[in-house]
Motif scaffolding. Structure first.
Motif, PDB file in Angstrom:
ATOM      1  N   ASN A   1      46.255  36.881  44.952  1.00  0.00           N
ATOM      2  CA  ASN A   1      45.313  37.606  45.806  1.00  0.00           C
ATOM      3  C   ASN A   1      44.576  38.679  45.010  1.00  0.00           C
ATOM      4  O   ASN A   1      45.187  39.463  44.285  1.00  0.00           O
ATOM      5  N   THR A   2      43.254  38.706  45.141  1.00  0.00           N
ATOM      6  CA  THR A   2      42.452  39.705  44.451  1.00  0.00           C
ATOM      7  C   THR A   2      41.256  40.053  45.326  1.00  0.00           C
ATOM      8  O   THR A   2      40.894  39.305  46.233  1.00  0.00           O
ATOM      9  N   ALA A   3      40.619  41.198  45.062  1.00  0.00           N
ATOM     10  CA  ALA A   3      39.407  41.569  45.787  1.00  0.00           C
ATOM     11  C   ALA A   3      38.253  40.676  45.333  1.00  0.00           C
ATOM     12  O   ALA A   3      38.279  40.102  44.238  1.00  0.00           O
ATOM     13  N   THR A   4      37.234  40.561  46.161  1.00  0.00           N
ATOM     14  CA  THR A   4      36.135  39.641  45.863  1.00  0.00           C
ATOM     15  C   THR A   4      35.483  39.860  44.494  1.00  0.00           C
ATOM     16  O   THR A   4      35.151  38.871  43.826  1.00  0.00           O
ATOM     17  N   PRO A   5      35.289  41.099  44.011  1.00  0.00           N
ATOM     18  CA  PRO A   5      34.664  41.250  42.690  1.00  0.00           C
ATOM     19  C   PRO A   5      35.499  40.655  41.560  1.00  0.00           C
ATOM     20  O   PRO A   5      34.968  40.344  40.493  1.00  0.00           O
ATOM     21  N   GLY A   6      36.808  40.497  41.771  1.00  0.00           N
ATOM     22  CA  GLY A   6      37.676  39.976  40.720  1.00  0.00           C
ATOM     23  C   GLY A   6      37.651  38.468  40.558  1.00  0.00           C
ATOM     24  O   GLY A   6      38.140  37.934  39.548  1.00  0.00           O
TER      25      GLY A   6
END
Length: 323
Positions: free
Chosen positions: A160-165
């Motif tokens: 799981n990562t934030a969208t920019p990642g």
């Protein structure tokens, strides 16, 4: 002379306050995902073209990660959300947070990309790691489409990562695959054109399930109490977004520079082409009540994979005055 002056003073006193000076714009605070994201696609255009001021509003867009967005919108810290996906609106309602989907901005599109030669289908990802922004509805909708193709998403090892990642994971080949959507998908391919896209059969699966090809996905939502109290502001907010979408469609090259100000010329060119085609972007600004049938079908898809434990209330689909 004094008599003329006195007459003018009397006339001025009789005029309504709004006639003597422009009414101050109404301030609004809207939480959105940070770029690259669909929720961050139109806000820079609204601000640069002053479409909020034109419609009597002064909008402040506040960027958050997906998880923070959901927490702060559902808690009521923000009464308006500009990265409102239908399934999160429906889930919030079921959990007792009374919110309503005001209008749609984008229809659903998502993708899975990979650099690994041994990954050819979604089933090949079982037992492998997949980078994704798991707190987004795009992931939930992808989950539904993956299951229609027979993949067991419970066997995916999700990072799981934030969208920019997501773009970074794909460029560095740090996962077997990356699940993402526009405008990140186009930005990624402009940097690494040899990425392989795995077909998730969106149009065929949705047509088979619903008989329709329209998939309302992301828009602007509000807490019901706010919407009831501010009915006169909602058409103004809709107009600002609608006019932004029309300006973007008419000026794709200029729009790409506003949407991706720090991007390379190639990045911006790719965004302009994305706007011109609109097949993956799916920009489709419509009142929620005008796509109510399709919204209920999205809810049905969410229920079918147990993301939604019940049917959201009818009040989650905002009915604009006169609609």
């Amino acid at each position: 002379m004094n008599r003329v002056f006195a007459i003018l003073v009397c006339i001025g006193a009789l005029l309504p306050a709004g006639a003597s000076h422009a009414q101050a714009p109404e301030p609004l605070s809207i939480v959105i995902f940070g770029p690259p994201s669909l929720g961050a696609f139109l806000p820079p255009v609204i601000k640069a073209q002053k479409l909020d001021e034109k419609n009597g509003l002064a909008i402040k867009f506040e960027e958050r990660t997906p998880d923070a967005y959901t927490a702060q919108f559902n808690s009521g810290e923000f009464q308006l959300g500009g990265s409102a996906s239908l399934l999160t609106v429906g889930l919030a309602d079921i959990r007792g947070v009374k919110v309503t989907y005001l209008f749609n901005l984008f229809d659903f599109w998502g993708a899975v990309v990979t650099s690994r030669p041994d990954v050819k289908t979604l089933k090949d990802l079982e037992g492998k790691d997949v980078a994704a922004a798991k707190g987004t509805t795009n992931w939930v909708m992808f989950d539904w489409f993956a299951r229609q193709l027979g993949a067991d998403t419970a066997k995916f090892s999700v990072i799981n990562t934030a969208t920019p990642g997501l773009i970074g994971y794909a460029l560095a080949d740090r996962a077997a695959a990356v699940q993402l959507w526009e405008p990140a998908y186009t930005t990624l391919l402009s940097k690494k054109s040899d990425m392989k896209t795995i077909d998730i059969a969106i149009a065929d699966s949705w047509k088979k399930f619903t008989g329709s090809r329209n998939i309302p996905y992301l828009g602007v939502a509000a807490h019901v109490a706010w919407a009831e109290k501010n009915q006169k502001l909602i058409p103004k907010l809709y107009a600002a977004y609608k006019e932004a979408s029309e300006w973007v469609t008419a000026h794709p090259d200029d729009a790409s520079k506003l949407i991706l100000p720090k991007g390379t010329p190639d990045d911006q060119k790719a965004i302009a082409e994305l706007i011109r085609a609109n097949d993956r972007l799916g920009m489709n600004v419509q009142w929620a009540s005008d796509v109510a049938k399709e919204i209920n079908l999205v809810y049905a898809a969410g229920k079918s994979i147990a993301f939604l434990p019940a049917d959201p209330a009818a009040s989650t689909i905002y009915r604009a005055p006169g609609k």
